[in-house]
Design a protein around this motif. Structure first.
Motif, PDB file in Angstrom:
ATOM      1  N   CYS A   1       0.832  -1.215   0.000  1.00 34.01           N
ATOM      2  CA  CYS A   1       0.000   0.000   0.000  1.00 34.01           C
ATOM      3  C   CYS A   1       0.868   1.267   0.000  1.00 34.01           C
ATOM      4  O   CYS A   1       1.988   1.268   0.505  1.00 34.01           O
ATOM      5  CB  CYS A   1      -0.887   0.052   1.243  1.00 34.01           C
ATOM      6  N   TRP A   2       0.289   2.345  -0.538  1.00 34.24           N
ATOM      7  CA  TRP A   2       0.963   3.652  -0.556  1.00 34.24           C
ATOM      8  C   TRP A   2       1.417   4.034   0.854  1.00 34.24           C
ATOM      9  O   TRP A   2       2.541   4.479   1.057  1.00 34.24           O
ATOM     10  CB  TRP A   2      -0.026   4.686  -1.125  1.00 34.24           C
ATOM     11  N   GLU A   3       0.528   3.815   1.835  1.00 35.05           N
ATOM     12  CA  GLU A   3       0.828   4.162   3.232  1.00 35.05           C
ATOM     13  C   GLU A   3       2.097   3.466   3.744  1.00 35.05           C
ATOM     14  O   GLU A   3       2.874   4.033   4.512  1.00 35.05           O
ATOM     15  CB  GLU A   3      -0.373   3.759   4.104  1.00 35.05           C
ATOM     16  N   ALA A   4       2.304   2.220   3.288  1.00 34.77           N
ATOM     17  CA  ALA A   4       3.462   1.453   3.747  1.00 34.77           C
ATOM     18  C   ALA A   4       4.769   2.030   3.198  1.00 34.77           C
ATOM     19  O   ALA A   4       5.843   1.759   3.722  1.00 34.77           O
ATOM     20  CB  ALA A   4       3.310  -0.008   3.332  1.00 34.77           C
ATOM     21  N   PHE A   5       4.689   2.867   2.137  1.00 36.84           N
ATOM     22  CA  PHE A   5       5.870   3.501   1.539  1.00 36.84           C
ATOM     23  C   PHE A   5       6.022   4.966   1.951  1.00 36.84           C
ATOM     24  O   PHE A   5       7.136   5.479   1.988  1.00 36.84           O
ATOM     25  CB  PHE A   5       5.770   3.465   0.006  1.00 36.84           C
ATOM     26  N   ALA A   6       4.900   5.649   2.196  1.00 32.83           N
ATOM     27  CA  ALA A   6       4.942   7.116   2.242  1.00 32.83           C
ATOM     28  C   ALA A   6       4.514   7.713   3.587  1.00 32.83           C
ATOM     29  O   ALA A   6       4.460   8.929   3.726  1.00 32.83           O
ATOM     30  CB  ALA A   6       4.045   7.683   1.133  1.00 32.83           C
ATOM     31  N   SER A   7       4.239   6.863   4.581  1.00 32.66           N
ATOM     32  CA  SER A   7       3.765   7.389   5.866  1.00 32.66           C
ATOM     33  C   SER A   7       4.927   7.801   6.762  1.00 32.66           C
ATOM     34  O   SER A   7       6.100   7.525   6.467  1.00 32.66           O
ATOM     35  CB  SER A   7       2.950   6.308   6.576  1.00 32.66           C
ATOM     36  N   GLY A   8       4.594   8.420   7.878  1.00 38.90           N
ATOM     37  CA  GLY A   8       5.603   8.739   8.885  1.00 38.90           C
ATOM     38  C   GLY A   8       6.281   7.485   9.397  1.00 38.90           C
ATOM     39  O   GLY A   8       7.492   7.482   9.672  1.00 38.90           O
ATOM     40  N   ARG A   9       5.528   6.388   9.520  1.00 40.05           N
ATOM     41  CA  ARG A   9       6.121   5.126   9.981  1.00 40.05           C
ATOM     42  C   ARG A   9       7.143   4.603   8.968  1.00 40.05           C
ATOM     43  O   ARG A   9       8.187   4.078   9.349  1.00 40.05           O
ATOM     44  CB  ARG A   9       5.035   4.073  10.226  1.00 40.05           C
ATOM     45  N   ALA A  10       6.854   4.769   7.673  1.00 43.25           N
ATOM     46  CA  ALA A  10       7.808   4.343   6.642  1.00 43.25           C
ATOM     47  C   ALA A  10       9.083   5.178   6.720  1.00 43.25           C
ATOM     48  O   ALA A  10      10.199   4.647   6.629  1.00 43.25           O
ATOM     49  CB  ALA A  10       7.173   4.467   5.256  1.00 43.25           C
ATOM     50  N   ALA A  11       8.919   6.494   6.915  1.00 45.45           N
ATOM     51  CA  ALA A  11      10.082   7.381   7.030  1.00 45.45           C
ATOM     52  C   ALA A  11      10.941   6.977   8.227  1.00 45.45           C
ATOM     53  O   ALA A  11      12.171   6.932   8.141  1.00 45.45           O
ATOM     54  CB  ALA A  11       9.614   8.829   7.165  1.00 45.45           C
ATOM     55  N   LEU A  12      10.277   6.663   9.340  1.00 45.25           N
ATOM     56  CA  LEU A  12      11.004   6.273  10.548  1.00 45.25           C
ATOM     57  C   LEU A  12      11.797   4.995  10.335  1.00 45.25           C
ATOM     58  O   LEU A  12      12.947   4.879  10.783  1.00 45.25           O
ATOM     59  CB  LEU A  12      10.021   6.055  11.704  1.00 45.25           C
ATOM     60  N   GLU A  13      11.185   4.029   9.652  1.00 42.46           N
ATOM     61  CA  GLU A  13      11.875   2.766   9.404  1.00 42.46           C
ATOM     62  C   GLU A  13      13.103   2.992   8.504  1.00 42.46           C
ATOM     63  O   GLU A  13      14.184   2.435   8.761  1.00 42.46           O
ATOM     64  CB  GLU A  13      10.901   1.760   8.770  1.00 42.46           C
ATOM     65  N   ARG A  14      12.957   3.834   7.477  1.00 46.12           N
ATOM     66  CA  ARG A  14      14.109   4.159   6.619  1.00 46.12           C
ATOM     67  C   ARG A  14      15.216   4.802   7.441  1.00 46.12           C
ATOM     68  O   ARG A  14      16.402   4.472   7.287  1.00 46.12           O
ATOM     69  CB  ARG A  14      13.681   5.122   5.498  1.00 46.12           C
ATOM     70  N   TYR A  15      14.813   5.709   8.325  1.00 44.86           N
ATOM     71  CA  TYR A  15      15.799   6.408   9.148  1.00 44.86           C
ATOM     72  C   TYR A  15      16.520   5.434  10.081  1.00 44.86           C
ATOM     73  O   TYR A  15      17.751   5.473  10.210  1.00 44.86           O
ATOM     74  CB  TYR A  15      15.117   7.514   9.953  1.00 44.86           C
TER      75      TYR A  15
END
Ligand SMILES: [Zn+2]
Length: 397
Positions: free
Chosen positions: A265-279
Motif C-alpha cells: 500500500c501507498w501508506e506502507a511507503f509514504a507514511s511517517g512510519r515508513a520514514a522512521l523505518e528508513r531512518y
C-alpha cells in the motif's frame, strides 16, 4: 474567500438561495472584519436590505456583533461588524494512533485551550479520558460550547457517528458519537481525520486553496489519508468510505506494513512510519528506539543527513501516489499536511520531481502546496466539523 457559484445559485430553490446569501455575508464578515453592511452589499452585489436582514439574524444567533462606527464617506458613519468570538464555541477531539488531542476554539477557529494524552487501544479507556477532559473544559467555560467534533484515523460513518473500522486499534462499529454525546449532552459530529482536515483547509486554509473548487488533502502521519474536496464540498462517498487511497498499491516490499497489514500500500511507503523505518536502517538505530516522526522531521531540519535522506526517500514515494491522484482527478491543488509540511523546503523538490516525471506533458498539472493548518491538521479538522457547519449553507437551514 469561498467562491460561490452564482449560476448554480440562481437555479437553486429559494431556501437554498437564502442559505447561500447567508454564507456569503458571514464569510465577508469573517474574512474582512471590521466591515459595514454597506460594504458587504457593495462587494457581494447583494441588495442592501437582504444584507441587513441576514445580519439581524446573525446578530440574534450570536455569530456577529457590532463594534462601533467607521469613517463617514459623506452621510451617517457606518456601523462596523465582526465575528463574535468572545468565548469558546467548539470542542475538537483528534484521536491519532499515538496521542489524543482535545481543544476548545472560538468561532474563527483560534485554539483557546488544549490538552493531550496517549491514545490507548482500549476504547473505554481512551473515550473515558476524552469525556473527562471535555467535562473539565465545560466546567471552565460554562455554556458557550455548542457542539463537539471528533476526527478518527480510520473508516467513519458521519451519518450515525460510528467508527466503522480503525485499524490501529482494531476498533469496529464503535458508536463514538453516542458515547460522547450521552456523557456530555452535546451534539457530536464524527469524521475521518483526512476528510476533517480537508474541511479545515477549505474553511480556514490559505485563500488559494479555499478558493479552489476541487482539491485533495493528503494527510501524512502514522498513516497516509486523503480527503477529496469536489465542487467545494468534502466528497465522502457511500457510508463515508471515500478517500482510502492510503491503500492503493504502488509497489512491493515496503519498509513497513500498512495499517491494513499489506506491504504494497501507498501508506506502507509514504507514511511517517515508513520514514522512521528508513531512518532507523540508515542510522543503524535499534528497532525499539522510540524516535517519533516529529523528532525525525526536527533532525532533518537541523541537517542530520540520515533523517534528511529518509525524509526525501519518503517524499519520492509520496510523489508517486500524488501523481496517481492527479492523473485520476485533475484537481486544482494537492495540499500536503502533517509534520512533513514543516520540512517543505527539504521535500518539495523530491515531491514535485516525481510528480512531473510521472505525469505526461500536456496533462493538467495541479499546484502542490504545504498545508497551512499547522502541525495538527486532525485537530483543526475536528474543530472545523463544528465551525464549518456554522458557516455552511446546508447546516444553516
Ligand atoms: Zn493498506
Amino acid at each position: 474567500m469561498r467562491r460561490i457559484d452564482l449560476k448554480k445559485a440562481q437555479t437553486a430553490h429559494l431556501a437554498t438561495i437564502r442559505d447561500i446569501n447567508r454564507q456569503i455575508v458571514l464569510n465577508y464578515v469573517r474574512e474582512r472584519e471590521p466591515i459595514s453592511r454597506a460594504e458587504i452589499a457593495r462587494e457581494s452585489a447583494l441588495q442592501r436590505s437582504t444584507v441587513s436582514a441576514i445580519i439581524d439574524d446573525l446578530q440574534n444567533e450570536g455569530l456577529v456583533e457590532e463594534i462601533g462606527e467607521g469613517e463617514s464617506t459623506g452621510g451617517r458613519p457606518p456601523t462596523l461588524l465582526r465575528l463574535r468570538t468572545a468565548g469558546p464555541i467548539a470542542i475538537g477531539v483528534a484521536v491519532t494512533p499515538t496521542l489524543t488531542h482535545i481543544a476548545t476554539s472560538d468561532l474563527a477557529g483560534r485554539v483557546l485551550k488544549q490538552t493531550q494524552f496517549p491514545t490507548e487501544s482500549d476504547p473505554d479507556a481512551t473515550f473515558g479520558r476524552v469525556i473527562e477532559s471535555i467535562k473539565d473544559f465545560l466546567n471552565q467555560t460554562g455554556e458557550s460550547v455548542e457542539s463537539i467534533g471528533v476526527s478518527l484515523p480510520g473508516l467513519v460513518d458521519p451519518s450515525n457517528g460510528t467508527a466503522i473500522y480503525v485499524p490501529y486499534f482494531q476498533w469496529r462499529d464503535l458508536p463514538v458519537g453516542n458515547i460522547i454525546s450521552s456523557a456530555t449532552n452535546l451534539p457530536v459530529t464524527l469524521d475521518n481525520d483526512a476528510n476533517a482536515a480537508a474541511l479545515a483547509e477549505l474553511w480556514f486554509g490559505r485563500p488559494e486553496v479555499s478558493d479552489a473548487r476541487d482539491f485533495i488533502f493528503v494527510l501524512v502521519s502514522a498513516g497516509v489519508g486523503t480527503g477529496i474536496v469536489f465542487d467545494g464540498q468534502v466528497y465522502r462517498g457511500e457510508r463515508g468510505a471515500a478517500g482510502e487511497f492510503g491503500h492503493m498499491i504502488i509497489g512491493t516490499n515496503a519498509p513497513v506494513a500498512c495499517s491494513c497489514g499489506n506491504l504494497d500500500c501507498w501508506e506502507a511507503f509514504a507514511s511517517g512510519r515508513a520514514a522512521l523505518e528508513r531512518y532507523r536502517k540508515l542510522a543503524r538505530r535499534p528497532d525499539n528506539d522510540a524516535v517519533t516522526f516529529k523528532e525525525l522531521v526536527d533532525l532533518a531540519l537541523v541537517g542530520e543527513v540520515n533523517a534528511n535522506t529518509a525524509l526525501r526517500d519518503t517524499a519520492l514515494c509520496l510523489g508517486i501516489g500524488i501523481s496517481n491522484l492527479i492523473v485520476g482527478f485533475s484537481p486544482e491543488a494537492v495540499v500536503v499536511g502533517g509534520e512533513i509540511a514543516r520540512a517543505w523546503h527539504l521535500v518539495e523538490d523530491a515531491l514535485k520531481g516525481t510528480i512531473e516525471h510521472s505525469i505526461r506533458r500536456g496533462l493538467p498539472s495541479a499546484r502542490i502546496l504545504p498545508s497551512t493548518l499547522g502541525e495538527n491538521p486532525p485537530l483543526m479538522g475536528a474543530l472545523s466539523l463544528v465551525l464549518a457547519s456554522k458557516f455552511a449553507a446546508a447546516a444553516a437551514a
